[in-house]
Scaffold this motif. Structure first.
Motif, PDB file in Angstrom:
ATOM      1  N   MET A 183       0.847  -1.182   0.000  1.00 31.97           N
ATOM      2  CA  MET A 183       0.000   0.000   0.000  1.00 31.97           C
ATOM      3  C   MET A 183       0.889   1.241   0.000  1.00 31.97           C
ATOM      4  O   MET A 183       1.763   1.383   0.842  1.00 31.97           O
ATOM      5  CB  MET A 183      -0.873  -0.027   1.250  1.00 31.97           C
ATOM      6  CG  MET A 183      -2.039   0.905   1.218  1.00 31.97           C
ATOM      7  SD  MET A 183      -3.282   0.496   0.010  1.00 31.97           S
ATOM      8  CE  MET A 183      -4.405  -0.463   0.969  1.00 31.97           C
ATOM      9  N   LEU A 184       0.678   2.114  -0.967  1.00 34.45           N
ATOM     10  CA  LEU A 184       1.439   3.354  -1.090  1.00 34.45           C
ATOM     11  C   LEU A 184       0.526   4.540  -0.820  1.00 34.45           C
ATOM     12  O   LEU A 184      -0.687   4.451  -0.993  1.00 34.45           O
ATOM     13  CB  LEU A 184       2.014   3.496  -2.494  1.00 34.45           C
ATOM     14  CG  LEU A 184       2.963   2.409  -2.977  1.00 34.45           C
ATOM     15  CD1 LEU A 184       3.294   2.642  -4.446  1.00 34.45           C
ATOM     16  CD2 LEU A 184       4.216   2.397  -2.136  1.00 34.45           C
ATOM     17  N   CYS A 185       1.126   5.656  -0.443  1.00 37.14           N
ATOM     18  CA  CYS A 185       0.364   6.885  -0.227  1.00 37.14           C
ATOM     19  C   CYS A 185       1.091   8.027  -0.919  1.00 37.14           C
ATOM     20  O   CYS A 185       2.315   8.169  -0.795  1.00 37.14           O
ATOM     21  CB  CYS A 185       0.228   7.167   1.265  1.00 37.14           C
ATOM     22  SG  CYS A 185      -0.756   8.644   1.608  1.00 37.14           S
TER      23      CYS A 185
ATOM     24  N   GLY B  27      -3.267   3.512  -2.181  1.00 35.64           N
ATOM     25  CA  GLY B  27      -3.595   2.353  -3.002  1.00 35.64           C
ATOM     26  C   GLY B  27      -2.333   1.646  -3.465  1.00 35.64           C
ATOM     27  O   GLY B  27      -1.227   1.960  -3.019  1.00 35.64           O
ATOM     28  N   SER B  28      -2.514   0.732  -4.367  1.00 37.30           N
ATOM     29  CA  SER B  28      -1.369   0.006  -4.930  1.00 37.30           C
ATOM     30  C   SER B  28      -0.669   0.876  -5.978  1.00 37.30           C
ATOM     31  O   SER B  28      -1.224   1.881  -6.442  1.00 37.30           O
ATOM     32  CB  SER B  28      -1.841  -1.296  -5.580  1.00 37.30           C
ATOM     33  OG  SER B  28      -2.604  -1.003  -6.740  1.00 37.30           O
ATOM     34  N   GLU B  29       0.508   0.463  -6.367  1.00 44.81           N
ATOM     35  CA  GLU B  29       1.256   1.226  -7.375  1.00 44.81           C
ATOM     36  C   GLU B  29       0.470   1.368  -8.688  1.00 44.81           C
ATOM     37  O   GLU B  29       0.379   2.472  -9.235  1.00 44.81           O
ATOM     38  CB  GLU B  29       2.615   0.589  -7.618  1.00 44.81           C
ATOM     39  CG  GLU B  29       3.522   1.444  -8.469  1.00 44.81           C
ATOM     40  CD  GLU B  29       4.957   0.937  -8.511  1.00 44.81           C
ATOM     41  OE1 GLU B  29       5.648   1.316  -9.468  1.00 44.81           O
ATOM     42  OE2 GLU B  29       5.370   0.194  -7.613  1.00 44.81           O
TER      43      GLU B  29
ATOM     44  N   GLN C  20      -2.795   1.276  -9.103  1.00 43.52           N
ATOM     45  CA  GLN C  20      -3.953   2.146  -8.840  1.00 43.52           C
ATOM     46  C   GLN C  20      -3.522   3.607  -8.831  1.00 43.52           C
ATOM     47  O   GLN C  20      -4.187   4.465  -9.433  1.00 43.52           O
ATOM     48  CB  GLN C  20      -4.588   1.803  -7.484  1.00 43.52           C
ATOM     49  CG  GLN C  20      -5.353   0.507  -7.454  1.00 43.52           C
ATOM     50  CD  GLN C  20      -5.765   0.140  -6.040  1.00 43.52           C
ATOM     51  OE1 GLN C  20      -4.955   0.167  -5.113  1.00 43.52           O
ATOM     52  NE2 GLN C  20      -7.031  -0.211  -5.880  1.00 43.52           N
TER      53      GLN C  20
END
Length: 90
Positions: free
Chosen positions: A1-3, A48-50, A52
């Protein structure tokens, strides 16, 4: 999960840009928020994911029909604990 946080500038207030962000985020399964800033930009926080987030960033550069996006500044950030639920408008 990235922000990531993005600051979108151009003609992005008063043209449905935040609602556009919410629709895109919902379609992509992204959490976060979109708020208008006093200087005329829109701040968008996305979790979300990379793939997304890559799709969301592409959408942010396009914007809704009546917007005119001149640029998007992006920065990776800590989503906080817990990350936001859904996609909020401010």
């Amino acid at each position: 999960m990235l922000c990531m946080k993005a600051w979108v500038y151009g003609k992005v207030q008063g043209v449905g840009y935040r609602m556009f962000c919410r629709r895109q985020a919902r379609d992509l399964g992204i959490q976060g928020y979109a708020i208008n800033l006093d200087d005329g930009r829109v701040e968008v926080m996305m979790v979300g994911s990379e793939p997304q987030l890559a799709a969301m960033l592409e959408a942010l550069h396009e914007g809704p029909r009546f917007s005119q996006v001149l640029g998007v500044d992006v920065e990776r950030v800590d989503p906080g604990n817990p990350p936001p639920e859904g996609f909020m408008l401010g």
